[in-house]
Motif scaffolding. Sequence first.
Motif, PDB file in Angstrom:
ATOM      1  N   PHE A  66      -5.740  -8.907  -1.682  1.00 31.64           N
ATOM      2  CA  PHE A  66      -6.962  -9.535  -1.308  1.00 31.64           C
ATOM      3  C   PHE A  66      -7.380 -10.899  -1.812  1.00 31.64           C
ATOM      4  O   PHE A  66      -7.867 -11.702  -0.915  1.00 31.64           O
ATOM      5  N   MET A  67      -7.213 -11.087  -2.990  1.00 33.41           N
ATOM      6  CA  MET A  67      -7.397 -12.508  -3.390  1.00 33.41           C
ATOM      7  C   MET A  67      -6.402 -13.623  -2.744  1.00 33.41           C
ATOM      8  O   MET A  67      -6.868 -14.772  -2.485  1.00 33.41           O
ATOM      9  N   TYR A  71      -8.688 -13.918 -10.238  1.00 29.11           N
ATOM     10  CA  TYR A  71      -7.396 -13.452 -10.228  1.00 29.11           C
ATOM     11  C   TYR A  71      -6.909 -13.783 -11.642  1.00 29.11           C
ATOM     12  O   TYR A  71      -6.218 -12.714 -12.246  1.00 29.11           O
ATOM     13  N   ARG A 117      -3.786  -3.072 -17.177  1.00 25.55           N
ATOM     14  CA  ARG A 117      -3.900  -2.379 -15.906  1.00 25.55           C
ATOM     15  C   ARG A 117      -4.117  -0.950 -15.853  1.00 25.55           C
ATOM     16  O   ARG A 117      -4.873  -0.133 -15.210  1.00 25.55           O
ATOM     17  N   TYR A 162       0.790  -1.225   0.191  1.00 20.45           N
ATOM     18  CA  TYR A 162      -0.017  -0.045   0.051  1.00 20.45           C
ATOM     19  C   TYR A 162       0.891   1.173   0.015  1.00 20.45           C
ATOM     20  O   TYR A 162       0.654   2.313  -0.839  1.00 20.45           O
ATOM     21  N   ILE A 205      -8.194 -10.677 -13.546  1.00 20.97           N
ATOM     22  CA  ILE A 205      -7.492  -9.329 -13.202  1.00 20.97           C
ATOM     23  C   ILE A 205      -6.272  -9.217 -13.944  1.00 20.97           C
ATOM     24  O   ILE A 205      -5.945  -8.176 -14.520  1.00 20.97           O
ATOM     25  N   HIS A 210      -2.308   2.640  -2.618  1.00 22.21           N
ATOM     26  CA  HIS A 210      -3.287   2.068  -3.352  1.00 22.21           C
ATOM     27  C   HIS A 210      -3.055   0.548  -2.861  1.00 22.21           C
ATOM     28  O   HIS A 210      -1.980  -0.072  -2.914  1.00 22.21           O
ATOM     29  N   PRO A 246      -3.630  -3.102  -4.008  1.00 23.30           N
ATOM     30  CA  PRO A 246      -3.827  -4.039  -5.125  1.00 23.30           C
ATOM     31  C   PRO A 246      -4.618  -5.214  -4.710  1.00 23.30           C
ATOM     32  O   PRO A 246      -4.705  -5.688  -3.984  1.00 23.30           O
ATOM     33  N   LEU A 247      -5.808  -5.141  -5.726  1.00 30.24           N
ATOM     34  CA  LEU A 247      -6.842  -6.265  -5.624  1.00 30.24           C
ATOM     35  C   LEU A 247      -6.429  -7.695  -5.352  1.00 30.24           C
ATOM     36  O   LEU A 247      -6.996  -8.854  -4.692  1.00 30.24           O
ATOM     37  N   ARG A 248      -5.071  -8.065  -6.237  1.00 30.91           N
ATOM     38  CA  ARG A 248      -4.542  -9.388  -6.056  1.00 30.91           C
ATOM     39  C   ARG A 248      -4.207  -9.701  -4.808  1.00 30.91           C
ATOM     40  O   ARG A 248      -4.514 -10.963  -4.432  1.00 30.91           O
TER      41      ARG A 248
END
Length: 142
Positions: A91-92, A127, A135, A79, A130, A85, A87-89
Amino acid sequence: MKLLTNPKPFKELIPKVLQVILNIGLTVLALALCVMLIVEMVEFLKFIINSGKQEYKYFLAKILVFFLYFEFITMIVKYFKEDYHFPLRYFMYIGITAMLRLIIVEHDSALDTLIFAGVILILIIGYYIINITPRERPVKKY
């Protein structure tokens, strides 16, 4: 007087203040997670010393909790490195690890295990989606 009539400084100040509060909160959270990570390492050492007294399921559960702490700390570091930021990955990754923990620890019901595996499959498909999408998104100008 001009400060009261021009709302622009307030629009710029509020996000900056909230960002500072968020950064302080995440730093405190990261420190707390580091402490809990050390506690988990102490638990590992206790388990190794008293190896015959506890079940392997307990040990596996502790290993996966250790990795969850590790992933949350890594996500907080990312972050700050990626200019505020998440990254969504990541969280996955955490979701997949949490579901694996559930499968290892709570595998008494075959239906529950199948549902947990389905959730992991959905996370992996997400994933993959994404990673194949670009990007950089074009910025709309109004």
